[in-house]
Design a protein around this motif. Structure first.
Motif, short mmCIF file in Angstrom:
data_model
loop_
_atom_site.label_atom_id
_atom_site.label_comp_id
_atom_site.label_asym_id
_atom_site.label_seq_id
_atom_site.Cartn_x
_atom_site.Cartn_y
_atom_site.Cartn_z
N GLY A 1 46.10 -133.44 -85.98
CA GLY A 1 46.43 -134.28 -87.00
C GLY A 1 45.50 -135.65 -86.95
N LYS A 2 44.33 -135.37 -86.43
CA LYS A 2 43.34 -136.62 -86.43
C LYS A 2 41.84 -135.92 -86.82
CE LYS A 2 42.81 -136.62 -81.37
NZ LYS A 2 42.96 -137.28 -80.01
N PRO A 3 41.46 -135.75 -88.01
CA PRO A 3 40.18 -135.16 -88.33
C PRO A 3 39.18 -136.17 -88.00
CG PRO A 3 41.34 -136.35 -90.49
CD PRO A 3 42.36 -136.16 -89.37
N ALA A 4 38.57 -135.93 -86.81
CA ALA A 4 37.70 -136.83 -86.07
C ALA A 4 36.23 -135.98 -86.05
CB ALA A 4 38.15 -137.53 -84.88
N THR A 5 35.86 -134.95 -87.02
CA THR A 5 34.87 -134.23 -86.75
C THR A 5 34.07 -134.78 -87.86
OG1 THR A 5 35.91 -132.45 -85.91
CG2 THR A 5 33.76 -131.88 -86.85
N THR A 6 32.61 -134.96 -87.55
CA THR A 6 31.61 -135.55 -88.38
C THR A 6 30.29 -134.86 -88.27
OG1 THR A 6 30.94 -137.50 -87.12
CG2 THR A 6 32.49 -137.95 -88.69
N SER B 1 26.24 -134.79 -84.63
CA SER B 1 27.37 -133.97 -84.89
C SER B 1 28.29 -134.65 -83.82
CB SER B 1 27.40 -132.50 -84.84
OG SER B 1 26.51 -132.11 -85.68
N PHE B 2 29.34 -134.96 -84.09
CA PHE B 2 30.36 -135.62 -83.11
C PHE B 2 31.74 -135.01 -83.74
CE2 PHE B 2 34.06 -138.09 -82.02
CZ PHE B 2 33.77 -138.17 -80.57
N SER B 3 32.68 -134.57 -82.59
CA SER B 3 33.99 -133.87 -82.62
C SER B 3 34.79 -134.27 -81.50
CB SER B 3 34.17 -132.45 -83.19
OG SER B 3 35.16 -132.05 -83.41
N ASP B 4 35.98 -134.39 -81.82
CA ASP B 4 37.11 -134.67 -80.49
C ASP B 4 37.79 -133.40 -80.88
OD1 ASP B 4 38.95 -135.40 -78.80
OD2 ASP B 4 39.95 -137.09 -79.94
N GLU B 5 37.64 -132.33 -79.83
CA GLU B 5 38.02 -131.07 -79.77
C GLU B 5 39.42 -130.86 -78.77
OE1 GLU B 5 36.82 -128.07 -81.77
OE2 GLU B 5 36.84 -129.89 -82.93
N ASN B 6 40.46 -129.98 -79.26
CA ASN B 6 41.48 -129.74 -78.20
C ASN B 6 41.41 -128.22 -77.91
OD1 ASN B 6 43.17 -129.04 -80.33
ND2 ASN B 6 44.04 -131.07 -80.50
N ARG B 7 42.28 -128.00 -77.19
CA ARG B 7 42.61 -126.35 -76.72
C ARG B 7 43.14 -125.66 -78.01
NH1 ARG B 7 43.54 -123.77 -71.76
NH2 ARG B 7 43.50 -125.67 -70.40
N GLN B 8 44.08 -126.66 -78.75
CA GLN B 8 44.69 -125.84 -79.76
C GLN B 8 43.96 -125.45 -80.95
OE1 GLN B 8 47.94 -124.52 -78.51
NE2 GLN B 8 48.96 -125.65 -80.23
N SER B 9 42.92 -126.34 -81.22
CA SER B 9 42.07 -126.32 -82.44
C SER B 9 41.17 -124.97 -82.27
CB SER B 9 41.73 -127.82 -82.90
OG SER B 9 40.72 -128.01 -81.90
N GLN B 10 41.00 -124.53 -81.29
CA GLN B 10 39.74 -123.60 -81.19
C GLN B 10 39.94 -122.00 -81.84
OE1 GLN B 10 37.11 -124.74 -79.68
NE2 GLN B 10 38.11 -126.70 -80.08
N PRO B 11 39.20 -121.46 -82.25
CA PRO B 11 39.40 -120.28 -82.89
C PRO B 11 39.36 -119.24 -81.68
CG PRO B 11 37.09 -120.91 -83.31
CD PRO B 11 37.96 -122.18 -82.66
N SER B 12 39.94 -117.90 -82.07
CA SER B 12 39.95 -116.92 -80.91
C SER B 12 38.25 -116.51 -80.86
CB SER B 12 40.60 -115.78 -81.53
OG SER B 12 40.09 -115.26 -82.36
#
Length: 553
Positions: A339-344, A379-390
């Protein structure tokens, strides 16, 4: 009609002339000096006159019949001449009769019995002597030569075609549409890879080795503009047939852009984060077919939903910037996002010599003047476990250690240290030169993983830093036809220094990039990346051969 009326008038005049001559002969046959008491006509004279009148009446009937026949033939001749003129003018006219011989289209003389002609000539000769006829002007009918078979008109071609952009199927004042597709068939042989792989933590796993034929990818797109040529769209279906049954085996997506001027184009939808050169929009024009070198695959961001801007700062300096949901949207449900689009991702591209660098890698365009490029990406991104592809998603960009271990594996950094969130920061620089079919291109990467967090707070894990590079060189052995290349890459990091090298060739039978055939030998050394839709295998060590035929309609 004029000839018929003249004939009728001449016949009546002849009758009255005959009657007058008979009457005069009877009057002046009396004795000289006697007093005329009335018009006395002898019986013989009357009989002769009646016989001549009957002959003239019969002659008049024959002339009437002849005139009717001439009128009919004249109408037929006019119809034939009209049909002939229309045929020569390229018009569609229905002829009164089918003409098998072109000579029949020339004027025909009326066929009149010889007996009638002789008699008529005698009458006309007398009439001409009496000055009663008006000669008709002579009409010269010239024969017209017509080709035995008219050239068949070819059906008009419609639309236009350009490799990679497809064919235009609609063009209206309010918009247009093109349909294009890309697909390729591949034979892949990985049987020479070592069967197992042991990572830096001592864990051994089996290496998936393939030996098969596959129609690996199908990419169908509809593109064009609507309302205003500056407002463009692309809608596509993207399949990875090697990932049958996976969540991202079929992707339906698209994007929209509006170009205000050369300095700014705004867009939204799904697009590549411009964190490395291969995600700037130059696919599929790479030296290898749809397969990055392992360093590029390891460091790069991927494709996601977002908004972006791009354009020219100067004619030779361009920029690209994008804000998105995460590093890779493919294979990820919106329910998995934080819920926080923080990828640039951002790119600054300078082409100092020609202001362009061709389409993709290599010098297929055969630049006669040196083309040069220098670019930097961040590039920068705040990534979490849930948002990863298989791990088998169509565009897998899982954040990994340099031995390929997933950052989000439980207890990776110690008992109870389960990473739930991490900050990904990557800086990249690339450059290259091209001239007369020869190219040399390289790229350098640096990546930082920081701010490791669990569900309860910071994990106090130090920054994880990795770096790497790739180099690619190619030459058009035969311009527009045969290209040879060599390439390689290497990754450096705390958990290993994997690398790869390749040698291959591309054959372009049509002298364009609509179809080509690629053959490549690849050597892998402990690859930290890999999945079924690419020719390199995770953990692979050894030689791989693959052959690919591409149709880029």
């Amino acid at each position: 009609m004029r000839h018929r009326s003249l004939t009728r008038s001449l016949s009546i005049t002849s009758v009255f002339a005959l009657l007058l001559s008979c009457g005069a002969a009877g009057v002046y046959s009396q004795a000289p000096g006697s007093e005329p008491t009335g018009a006395i006509i002898s019986p013989q004279s009357v009989a002769d006159a009646l016989a001549k009148i009957d002959a003239l009446v019969e002659q008049n009937k024959r002339l009437e019949n002849q005139n009717n026949e001439l009128a009919n033939q004249n109408r037929e001749l006019i119809n034939q001449m009209t049909a002939l003129r229309s045929l020569l003018a390229g018009q569609s006219v229905t002829a009164p009769a089918t003409v098998s011989n072109p000579a029949e289209l020339t004027a025909k003389k009326p066929e009149v019995p010889t007996e009638t002609i002789n008699k008529d000539n005698q009458i006309l000769a007398v009439e001409e002597k009496q000055g009663l006829t008006t000669p008709e002007p002579a009409i010269e009918v010239k024969p017209v030569v017509v080709a035995e078979k008219a050239e068949e008109k070819k059906s008009p071609m419609w639309g236009d075609y350009s490799p990679g952009l497809g064919i235009r199927v609609a063009e209206t004042p309010k918009g247009d549409m093109r349909i294009s597709f890309l697909t390729y068939g591949r034979y892949l042989n990985q049987l020479n890879l070592a069967p197992t792989y042991t990572n830096s933590f001592g864990t051994t796993s089996n290496v998936l080795r393939q030996n098969n034929f596959n129609m690996t990818k199908v990419f169908i797109k509809f593109l064009g503009w609507v309302v205003d040529p500056k407002f463009r769209y692309i809608v596509y279906a993207w399949t990875s047939n090697a990932n049958q049954g996976q969540g991202a085996q079929v992707v339906l997506a698209g994007r929209m852009t509006y170009t205000f001027n050369s300095h700014i184009t705004l867009g939204t939808g799904v697009d590549g984060l411009p964190g490395v050169r291969t995600t700037e929009g130059n696919w599929p024009y790479w030296l290898s077919v749809d397969a990055r070198l392992i360093a590029d695959e390891f460091f790069r961001p991927s494709y996601t939903f977002g908004v972006w801007a791009k354009g020219d700062i100067t004619p030779k300096l361009k920029y690209m910037t994008m804000v998105g949901n995460n590093l890779s949207a493919l294979g990820v449900s919106f329910a998995q996002l934080d819920g926080k689009p923080a990828t640039t991702a951002n790119a600054l591209i300078w082409m100092p010599t020609t202001g362009e660098f061709g389409a993709g890698y290599g010098d297929f365009e055969n630049h006669q003047k040196l083309a040069a490029r220098v670019a930097t990406h961040f590039s920068f991104s705040d990534e979490n476990r849930q948002s990863q592809p298989s791990t088998e998603s169509i565009e897998n960009t899982q954040i990994r250690l340099t031995d390929g271990t997933l950052v989000f594996n439980n207890n990776l950094f110690g008992p109870g240290k389960n990473v739930n969130e991490v900050d990904y920061t990557m800086w990249d620089m690339d450059g290259g030169i091209k001239k007369r079919g020869i190219s040399l291109e390289g790229e350098y990467y640096q990546r930082w993983l920081t701010n490791f967090r669990s569900t309860t707070g910071s994990l106090n894990i130090p920054t994880y830093f990795a770096t790497g590079f790739q180099m690619q060189s190619s030459a058009m052995v035969i311009p527009k036809t045969l290209q040879a290349y060599v390439s390689g890459s290497k990754i450096f990091g705390p958990n290993g220094d994997p690398w790869d090298t390749r040698i291959g060739a591309n054959w372009y039978p049509a002298k364009n990039r609509a179809v080509w055939w690629n053959n490549e030998f690849m050597y892998l050394s402990k690859s930290p990346v890999g999945y079924t839709s690419v020719p390199f295998a995770f953990g692979g060590k050894g030689w791989v051969y693959y052959s690919t035929f591409v149709l880029n309609f």
